[in-house]
Design an enzyme around this catalytic site. Structure first.
Site, PDB file in Angstrom:
ATOM      1  N   SER A  80     -39.533  -2.795 -20.440  1.00  6.96           N
ATOM      2  CA  SER A  80     -39.618  -4.151 -20.966  1.00  6.96           C
ATOM      3  C   SER A  80     -38.234  -4.763 -21.162  1.00  6.96           C
ATOM      4  O   SER A  80     -37.299  -4.099 -21.618  1.00  6.96           O
ATOM      5  CB  SER A  80     -40.347  -4.143 -22.302  1.00  6.96           C
ATOM      6  N   HIS A 120     -40.259  -9.942 -26.828  1.00  9.05           N
ATOM      7  CA  HIS A 120     -41.014  -8.901 -27.537  1.00  9.05           C
ATOM      8  C   HIS A 120     -40.174  -7.636 -27.770  1.00  9.05           C
ATOM      9  O   HIS A 120     -40.600  -6.740 -28.498  1.00  9.05           O
ATOM     10  CB  HIS A 120     -42.317  -8.572 -26.805  1.00  9.05           C
ATOM     11  N   ASP A 141     -41.766 -15.254 -22.967  1.00  8.37           N
ATOM     12  CA  ASP A 141     -41.291 -13.944 -23.424  1.00  8.37           C
ATOM     13  C   ASP A 141     -39.876 -13.708 -22.907  1.00  8.37           C
ATOM     14  O   ASP A 141     -39.652 -12.963 -21.942  1.00  8.37           O
ATOM     15  CB  ASP A 141     -42.251 -12.854 -22.942  1.00  8.37           C
ATOM     16  N   ASP A 185     -21.193  10.224 -16.110  1.00  8.63           N
ATOM     17  CA  ASP A 185     -22.086  10.420 -14.968  1.00  8.63           C
ATOM     18  C   ASP A 185     -21.284  10.612 -13.699  1.00  8.63           C
ATOM     19  O   ASP A 185     -20.414   9.796 -13.380  1.00  8.63           O
ATOM     20  CB  ASP A 185     -23.016   9.213 -14.808  1.00  8.63           C
ATOM     21  N   GLU A 224     -24.477   2.331 -18.267  1.00  9.94           N
ATOM     22  CA  GLU A 224     -25.234   3.582 -18.305  1.00  9.94           C
ATOM     23  C   GLU A 224     -25.836   3.895 -16.939  1.00  9.94           C
ATOM     24  O   GLU A 224     -26.157   2.994 -16.160  1.00  9.94           O
ATOM     25  CB  GLU A 224     -26.338   3.484 -19.364  1.00  9.94           C
ATOM     26  N   ASP A 239     -27.084   7.864 -16.332  1.00 11.40           N
ATOM     27  CA  ASP A 239     -27.883   9.021 -16.727  1.00 11.40           C
ATOM     28  C   ASP A 239     -27.728   9.199 -18.233  1.00 11.40           C
ATOM     29  O   ASP A 239     -26.655   9.558 -18.720  1.00 11.40           O
ATOM     30  CB  ASP A 239     -27.396  10.262 -15.971  1.00 11.40           C
ATOM     31  N   LYS A 253     -26.215  12.436 -20.010  1.00 14.34           N
ATOM     32  CA  LYS A 253     -24.825  12.857 -19.848  1.00 14.34           C
ATOM     33  C   LYS A 253     -23.876  11.822 -20.442  1.00 14.34           C
ATOM     34  O   LYS A 253     -24.173  10.623 -20.436  1.00 14.34           O
ATOM     35  CB  LYS A 253     -24.504  13.042 -18.362  1.00 14.34           C
TER      36      LYS A 253
END
Length: 391
Positions: free
Chosen positions: A341, A182, A244, A210, A202, A204, A207
């Site tokens: 999700s 989805h 899903d 990090d 990733e 934060d 920024k």
């Protein structure tokens, strides 16, 4: 709970001893290890012989002493620094004791190891699901800066050209990200936009670089999507949201580093039963009690629910669950939510590595007491994953 990375000792919880009363300072870049063999003073993250020792499930007291006495100063790269040779213990070694070359990880190799006869495209421990190297805990639910390094953020572009980070995902090898169907097709295309990019490494989102307590990660990597494959039985118009699950093939192999590593999947050879009441971990940048999105990667421990009871609960809302859906949580204000999700539901299992057991799918709003979140059970889709992925 919020934890950050201050790596000042030998790392696993089974061998967390501070480096104290250490070897004498050597000339910069050159050193001698506890066996008096000459080596290079490097970050332990760049020294495969000692890093592999740290990552063992069980580390003996002799191994701990060897690690502790291998520390050096004036080294190259991220701390802590060790005198790097091919030695992994005291005494004569089977291999030569010259310092091994430091080379970048080869994504084509690190992402290709898994079950024999299955295409060798899914990694197995220790080349997936690594632990965090930090032992410092803060308040709240923020992860550590090097925790859950397979986490991905999906970026969308709307009709006006605006970019928005929405769903999550998880890196499963050097070329593929696992997410929810989805997050790829259906309402998301109208509500958020067209899926264009996968962001890796990733921590934060507010920024560019990090840093926590002087420990900084590497710049985020943004990858294009060569192909998105939704499970063939997924129907975006089906309110039951069965099957899903989706795979995103990146437009090029990702170069793995200490902040970007794949998660392990529950292959037949490593699969373990999931028990009612067992705590699993969900992570993401989704809605919190105080904000529509979190800028910092979050984690939450949630208990597994009885499937039959959960199915009866959702039947009250005319939603029919199947066995390949996993119910977790149901505690007040403790839940995955909007923006989570597609992200992973995880646990430490076989060989103490992190395995992804579920994909965040849906729930009855967020954090309603008595209403668990529903996750796609990854183990039921391993055959489909292996049939779909390619080198």
């Amino acid at each position: 709970m919020k934890s950050t990375r201050q790596v000042v000792g030998i790392f696993l919880s089974t061998c967390l001893l501070p480096f104290i009363f250490l070897q004498s300072v050597q000339a910069q870049g050159s050193c001698r290890n506890p066996n008096q063999n000459q080596g290079q003073c490097l970050s332990i993250y760049d020294c495969q012989s000692l890093l592999s020792l740290v990552q063992q499930t069980f580390v003996t007291s002799e191994d701990r002493n060897f690690l502790r006495n291998s520390q050096c100063t004036n080294g190259v790269g991220r701390q802590p620094h060790v005198c790097c040779t091919n030695d992994r213990s005291y005494g004569p070694q089977d291999t030569t004791s010259t310092a091994p070359p430091v080379t970048p990880a080869n994504p084509g190799q690190q992402g290709q190891e898994g079950q024999q006869g299955q295409g060798n495209l899914l990694p197995s421990p220790p080349k997936c699901g690594p632990h965090s190297f930090s032992n410092k805990v803060y308040n709240g639910n923020d992860t550590a800066i090097d925790e859950f390094t397979w986490m991905a953020l999906l970026e969308y572009v709307d009709r006006r050209g605006r970019r928005e980070l929405s769903c999550g995902g998880s890196l499963i090898n050097s070329r593929y990200v696992l997410t929810a169907a989805h997050c790829v097709i259906g309402d998301v295309e109208k509500a958020v936009g067209r899926l264009t990019t996968v962001r890796l490494g990733e921590y934060d989102t507010s920024k560019d670089i990090d840093c926590v307590d002087g420990i900084c990660n590497l710049p985020v990597i943004e990858m294009g999507i060569e192909q998105a494959t939704v499970h063939p039985q997924y129907d975006p118009n089906d309110r039951n949201r069965v099957h899903d699950i989706a795979l995103l093939r990146l437009d090029r192999p990702v170069t793995l580093n200490e902040y970007i590593q794949p998660v392990c999947l529950p292959l037949v050879s490593t699969r373990m039963a999931i028990n009612i009441g067992e705590l699993l971990v969900v992570s993401g940048w989704g809605r919190t009690t105080t904000a529509r999105k979190s800028t910092i990667k979050q984690r939450l421990d949630l208990p597994v629910n009885d499937h039959d009871s959960c199915a009866r609960k959702f039947a009250m809302r005319n939603i029919q669950l199947i066995s390949s859906q996993l119910c977790v949580g149901g505690e007040f204000y403790r839940d995955s939510c909007d923006g989570d999700s597609g992200g992973p539901l995880m646990r430490r299992a076989y060989d103490q590595a992190w395995y992804q057991e579920g994909v965040v799918s849906f729930g009855n709003r967020c954090g309603l007491e008595g209403w668990p979140g529903v996750y796609t059970r990854v183990s039921d889709y391993i055959d489909w994953i292996l049939e779909t992925i390619r080198p």
